[in-house]
Design a protein around this motif. Structure first.
Motif, PDB file in Angstrom:
ATOM      1  N   THR A 123       0.839  -1.173   0.000  1.00  0.00           N
ATOM      2  CA  THR A 123       0.000   0.000   0.000  1.00  0.00           C
ATOM      3  C   THR A 123       0.879   1.230   0.000  1.00  0.00           C
ATOM      4  N   VAL A 124       0.240   2.308  -0.277  1.00  0.00           N
ATOM      5  CA  VAL A 124       1.001   3.537  -0.440  1.00  0.00           C
ATOM      6  C   VAL A 124       1.541   4.094   0.868  1.00  0.00           C
ATOM      7  N   ALA A 125       0.753   4.156   1.918  1.00  0.00           N
ATOM      8  CA  ALA A 125       1.163   4.833   3.155  1.00  0.00           C
ATOM      9  C   ALA A 125       2.504   4.356   3.692  1.00  0.00           C
ATOM     10  N   PRO A 126       2.726   3.054   3.877  1.00  0.00           N
ATOM     11  CA  PRO A 126       4.003   2.671   4.437  1.00  0.00           C
ATOM     12  C   PRO A 126       5.147   2.856   3.465  1.00  0.00           C
ATOM     13  N   VAL A 145       0.270   4.886  16.962  1.00  0.00           N
ATOM     14  CA  VAL A 145       0.311   4.733  15.504  1.00  0.00           C
ATOM     15  C   VAL A 145       1.553   3.952  15.052  1.00  0.00           C
ATOM     16  N   LEU A 146       2.631   4.018  15.806  1.00  0.00           N
ATOM     17  CA  LEU A 146       3.861   3.317  15.433  1.00  0.00           C
ATOM     18  C   LEU A 146       4.002   1.964  16.146  1.00  0.00           C
ATOM     19  N   ALA A 147       2.940   1.489  16.762  1.00  0.00           N
ATOM     20  CA  ALA A 147       2.980   0.255  17.551  1.00  0.00           C
ATOM     21  C   ALA A 147       3.625  -0.936  16.831  1.00  0.00           C
ATOM     22  N   GLN A 152       8.127  12.071  11.832  1.00  0.00           N
ATOM     23  CA  GLN A 152       7.542  13.120  10.993  1.00  0.00           C
ATOM     24  C   GLN A 152       6.255  12.625  10.347  1.00  0.00           C
ATOM     25  N   ARG A 153       6.275  11.391   9.843  1.00  0.00           N
ATOM     26  CA  ARG A 153       5.075  10.814   9.238  1.00  0.00           C
ATOM     27  C   ARG A 153       3.987  10.638  10.298  1.00  0.00           C
ATOM     28  N   ALA A 154       4.399  10.226  11.509  1.00  0.00           N
ATOM     29  CA  ALA A 154       3.440   9.998  12.592  1.00  0.00           C
ATOM     30  C   ALA A 154       2.711  11.285  12.961  1.00  0.00           C
ATOM     31  N   GLU A 155       3.368  12.430  12.791  1.00  0.00           N
ATOM     32  CA  GLU A 155       2.697  13.704  13.070  1.00  0.00           C
ATOM     33  C   GLU A 155       1.428  13.839  12.232  1.00  0.00           C
ATOM     34  N   HIS A 156       1.499  13.393  11.003  1.00  0.00           N
ATOM     35  CA  HIS A 156       0.316  13.420  10.140  1.00  0.00           C
ATOM     36  C   HIS A 156      -0.651  12.299  10.520  1.00  0.00           C
ATOM     37  N   TRP A 157      -0.124  11.106  10.715  1.00  0.00           N
ATOM     38  CA  TRP A 157      -0.975   9.951  10.969  1.00  0.00           C
ATOM     39  C   TRP A 157      -1.829  10.130  12.222  1.00  0.00           C
ATOM     40  N   VAL A 158      -1.292  10.779  13.256  1.00  0.00           N
ATOM     41  CA  VAL A 158      -2.082  10.934  14.486  1.00  0.00           C
ATOM     42  C   VAL A 158      -3.274  11.875  14.286  1.00  0.00           C
ATOM     43  N   THR A 159      -3.277  12.648  13.212  1.00  0.00           N
ATOM     44  CA  THR A 159      -4.405  13.547  12.943  1.00  0.00           C
ATOM     45  C   THR A 159      -5.525  12.846  12.172  1.00  0.00           C
ATOM     46  N   LEU A 160      -5.282  11.628  11.712  1.00  0.00           N
ATOM     47  CA  LEU A 160      -6.273  10.892  10.921  1.00  0.00           C
ATOM     48  C   LEU A 160      -7.385  10.341  11.816  1.00  0.00           C
ATOM     49  N   PRO A 161      -8.543  10.072  11.226  1.00  0.00           N
ATOM     50  CA  PRO A 161      -9.611   9.422  11.993  1.00  0.00           C
ATOM     51  C   PRO A 161      -9.139   8.037  12.459  1.00  0.00           C
ATOM     52  N   GLU A 169     -10.163   4.980  12.152  1.00  0.00           N
ATOM     53  CA  GLU A 169     -10.116   3.871  11.190  1.00  0.00           C
ATOM     54  C   GLU A 169      -8.938   4.019  10.226  1.00  0.00           C
ATOM     55  N   LYS A 170      -8.590   5.247   9.873  1.00  0.00           N
ATOM     56  CA  LYS A 170      -7.441   5.471   8.990  1.00  0.00           C
ATOM     57  C   LYS A 170      -6.130   5.202   9.734  1.00  0.00           C
ATOM     58  N   ARG A 171      -6.071   5.580  11.013  1.00  0.00           N
ATOM     59  CA  ARG A 171      -4.870   5.270  11.813  1.00  0.00           C
ATOM     60  C   ARG A 171      -4.673   3.758  11.896  1.00  0.00           C
ATOM     61  N   GLU A 172      -5.765   3.027  12.043  1.00  0.00           N
ATOM     62  CA  GLU A 172      -5.670   1.565  12.102  1.00  0.00           C
ATOM     63  C   GLU A 172      -5.141   1.015  10.779  1.00  0.00           C
ATOM     64  N   GLU A 173      -5.584   1.578   9.669  1.00  0.00           N
ATOM     65  CA  GLU A 173      -5.059   1.156   8.364  1.00  0.00           C
ATOM     66  C   GLU A 173      -3.560   1.391   8.292  1.00  0.00           C
ATOM     67  N   VAL A 174      -3.105   2.547   8.779  1.00  0.00           N
ATOM     68  CA  VAL A 174      -1.670   2.853   8.772  1.00  0.00           C
ATOM     69  C   VAL A 174      -0.919   1.819   9.611  1.00  0.00           C
ATOM     70  N   ARG A 175      -1.438   1.521  10.801  1.00  0.00           N
ATOM     71  CA  ARG A 175      -0.784   0.510  11.655  1.00  0.00           C
ATOM     72  C   ARG A 175      -0.698  -0.829  10.933  1.00  0.00           C
ATOM     73  N   GLN A 176      -1.760  -1.215  10.263  1.00  0.00           N
ATOM     74  CA  GLN A 176      -1.756  -2.490   9.541  1.00  0.00           C
ATOM     75  C   GLN A 176      -0.753  -2.476   8.391  1.00  0.00           C
TER      76      GLN A 176
END
Length: 177
Positions: free
Chosen positions: A21-24, A54-56, A75-84, A86-93
């Motif tokens: 996926t794109v995010a990671p 988010v970085l778990a 730096q990426r986590a700064e953005h990710w923590v602002t996500l809803p 369900e989107k944060r969970e997608e990032v973790r996955q």
């Protein structure tokens, strides 16, 4: 399926079947900061709760990451923590999936994303639409298409749309561009 999409099908399938996926990928492939600006190491225990959340997936390896990689992920986590949520969970996955990949799988994923981002916007949109159609299929149908795809010799994969008919999406996609 258009001729353009047929030529891009191997890229589309490699991305999906590799679980990419794109995010990671953005988190892993960004250019490092200049050498003179080497950030200090950040132990896991120094991260705030939102960053740790988010970085778990990186918790076990965090302290062994280079300070540069830690800095980039923070730096990426700064953005990710602002996500809803369900989107944060997608990032973790996505991070967890990336962590489980072999170095060769990561190299291939980076190459696939490089190719994807070099496509004209219209072709990227076509690939994304095909992926979305694939995602809308029932899970058993997706699995069947993936099995059929794996059973085909590589040369026949280029003619997937001719074998399945134009109304059936191929088993793959570029993640969520």
């Amino acid at each position: 399926m258009t001729r353009i999409l047929r030529t891009l099908l191997p890229l589309l399938l490699a991305a999906l079947l590799g679980g990419i996926t794109v995010a990671p990928l953005h988190a892993q492939a960004a250019p490092p900061p200049p050498r003179g600006d080497m950030p200090p190491p950040r132990p896991w225990s120094s991260l705030d709760p939102a960053q740790r959340d988010v970085l778990a997936p990186l918790q076990k390896t965090w302290d062994s990451l280079s300070p540069r990689k830690q800095s980039h992920m923070l730096q990426r986590a700064e953005h990710w923590v602002t996500l809803p949520p369900e989107k944060r969970e997608e990032v973790r996955q996505h991070i967890a999936r990336w962590q489980q990949m072999t170095p060769d799988e990561r190299r291939q994923a980076r190459e696939n994303m490089r190719k994807f981002h070099q496509l004209p916007p219209q072709q990227r949109e076509q690939l994304h639409a095909t992926f979305e159609r694939f995602q809308q299929l029932p899970p058993d149908q997706r699995e069947k298409l993936i099995r059929e795809w794996h059973a085909l010799p590589p040369a026949e994969r280029l003619h997937w749309d001719e074998r399945r008919g134009h109304g059936h999406p191929p088993p793959g996609g570029p993640g969520h561009p």
